[in-house]
Design an enzyme around this catalytic site. Structure first.
Site, PDB file in Angstrom:
ATOM      1  N   GLU A 126     -30.641 -67.474  -8.183  1.00 45.52           N
ATOM      2  CA  GLU A 126     -31.439 -68.525  -8.815  1.00 45.52           C
ATOM      3  C   GLU A 126     -32.546 -67.961  -9.715  1.00 45.52           C
ATOM      4  O   GLU A 126     -33.014 -68.613 -10.628  1.00 45.52           O
ATOM      5  CB  GLU A 126     -32.060 -69.427  -7.741  1.00 45.52           C
ATOM      6  CG  GLU A 126     -32.745 -70.667  -8.282  1.00 45.52           C
ATOM      7  CD  GLU A 126     -31.795 -71.601  -9.017  1.00 45.52           C
ATOM      8  OE1 GLU A 126     -32.264 -72.349  -9.890  1.00 45.52           O
ATOM      9  OE2 GLU A 126     -30.586 -71.574  -8.719  1.00 45.52           O
TER      10      GLU A 126
ATOM     11  N   PRO B 129     -33.494 -65.906 -19.016  1.00 44.66           N
ATOM     12  CA  PRO B 129     -33.360 -66.984 -20.009  1.00 44.66           C
ATOM     13  C   PRO B 129     -34.696 -67.509 -20.513  1.00 44.66           C
ATOM     14  O   PRO B 129     -34.754 -68.171 -21.541  1.00 44.66           O
ATOM     15  CB  PRO B 129     -32.578 -68.075 -19.254  1.00 44.66           C
ATOM     16  CG  PRO B 129     -32.765 -67.770 -17.809  1.00 44.66           C
ATOM     17  CD  PRO B 129     -32.910 -66.290 -17.717  1.00 44.66           C
TER      18      PRO B 129
ATOM     19  N   ASP C  77     -26.469 -53.123 -41.918  1.00 38.45           N
ATOM     20  CA  ASP C  77     -25.922 -54.158 -41.047  1.00 38.45           C
ATOM     21  C   ASP C  77     -26.605 -55.492 -41.287  1.00 38.45           C
ATOM     22  O   ASP C  77     -27.746 -55.558 -41.743  1.00 38.45           O
ATOM     23  CB  ASP C  77     -26.129 -53.788 -39.570  1.00 38.45           C
ATOM     24  CG  ASP C  77     -25.155 -52.725 -39.109  1.00 38.45           C
ATOM     25  OD1 ASP C  77     -24.113 -52.567 -39.754  1.00 38.45           O
ATOM     26  OD2 ASP C  77     -25.446 -52.065 -38.103  1.00 38.45           O
TER      27      ASP C  77
ATOM     28  N   ARG D 231     -26.859 -47.617 -30.868  1.00 38.02           N
ATOM     29  CA  ARG D 231     -26.271 -47.359 -32.190  1.00 38.02           C
ATOM     30  C   ARG D 231     -27.333 -47.043 -33.236  1.00 38.02           C
ATOM     31  O   ARG D 231     -27.020 -46.529 -34.320  1.00 38.02           O
ATOM     32  CB  ARG D 231     -25.423 -48.547 -32.624  1.00 38.02           C
ATOM     33  CG  ARG D 231     -26.196 -49.812 -32.911  1.00 38.02           C
ATOM     34  CD  ARG D 231     -25.274 -51.012 -33.081  1.00 38.02           C
ATOM     35  NE  ARG D 231     -24.212 -50.748 -34.020  1.00 38.02           N
ATOM     36  CZ  ARG D 231     -24.341 -50.830 -35.344  1.00 38.02           C
ATOM     37  NH1 ARG D 231     -25.514 -51.162 -35.850  1.00 38.02           N
ATOM     38  NH2 ARG D 231     -23.332 -50.594 -36.144  1.00 38.02           N
TER      39      ARG D 231
END
Length: 243
Positions: free
Chosen positions: A114, A87, A167, A152
């Site tokens: 953690e 994160p 896209d 992809r």
């Protein structure tokens, strides 16, 4: 391309890697995907991969030894781009996916508990990536997102090579609206220009609608886009209509 995924929960990847585009990409040998349980590299009898943090605190921290040894085993023959799902990492974007798609070997490390021992972050990985500003139980879902978005883009994976080019986000803008048969569905009609057969007008309509959709839904993307003079005029038109 070769992709290795280090995880404590390999079964989470079974369905994702064996369906749709990812399955076909492996069958075409465009990519080789290997899921590795790094618990198998633990050097203790109980295969422990985590421990209490020095200095105290809540939760458990992943030990460096199993992950370092797993990566060393996977990079015996060649170097790799080693990615930590975290994160705290760089926000993942289409541009990053395009960058990673040029590599020959990726190793994705899925964290749990953690967090990681800081030495993994500082002395092992080449990239730290976050798929968004929220917290998940582990890095597995993030790894799936990265694998799908990168694979992809590999040559020969999509049936129509132009699909990935047009896209959303590939051009810096959101994709234009799409329509298919019937041309009139319960009184809801397809824009006439798409039925005209005039490819120049169709292309211009798509460019304009792509810009309009980005202006209305993701105006933040416009600050990062290099617009043509024609697009700038369209944007001024949209802005006037909003006043």
């Amino acid at each position: 391309m070769k992709i290795d995924i280090l995880t404590l929960f390999p079964n989470m990847f079974t369905g994702v890697l064996n369906e749709s585009i990812l399955k076909k990409a492996q069958e075409k040998q465009a990519v080789s995907i290997n899921v590795v349980n790094f618990r198998e590299f633990a050097d203790n009898r109980h295969q422990t991969v985590d421990d209490y943090p020095y200095g105290g605190g809540a939760g458990m921290v992943l030990k460096p030894q199993p992950i370092f040894d797993a990566v060393a085993h996977l990079t015996k023959e060649n170097d790799a781009r080693i990615i930590l799902l975290c994160p705290q990492g760089e926000r993942y974007t289409q541009k990053k996916a395009e960058e990673l798609a040029k590599e020959s070997h990726l190793i994705l490390i899925c964290g749990h508990y953690e967090g990681y021992d800081e030495r993994i972050r500082e002395h092992l990985v080449t990239d730290e990536i976050s798929i968004g500003d929220y917290v998940l139980t582990g890095g597995e879902l993030g790894a799936m997102v990265i694998v799908d978005s990168v694979v992809r883009l590999l040559p020969g994976v999509l049936g129509n090579e132009a699909s990935s080019v047009h896209d959303s986000f590939s051009s810096g803008l959101l994709e234009h609206p799409q329509y298919t048969r019937p041309a009139d569905f319960r009184g809801l009609k397809v824009p006439e220009v798409l039925l005209s057969g005039n490819h120049r007008l169709i292309d211009e309509w798509r460019q304009k609608e792509s810009l309009r959709r980005t202006f209305l839904r993701r105006p933040d993307l416009l600050a990062q886009s290099e617009l043509t003079d024609k697009q700038k005029k369209w944007l001024e038109e949209f802005q006037k209509n909003e006043r």
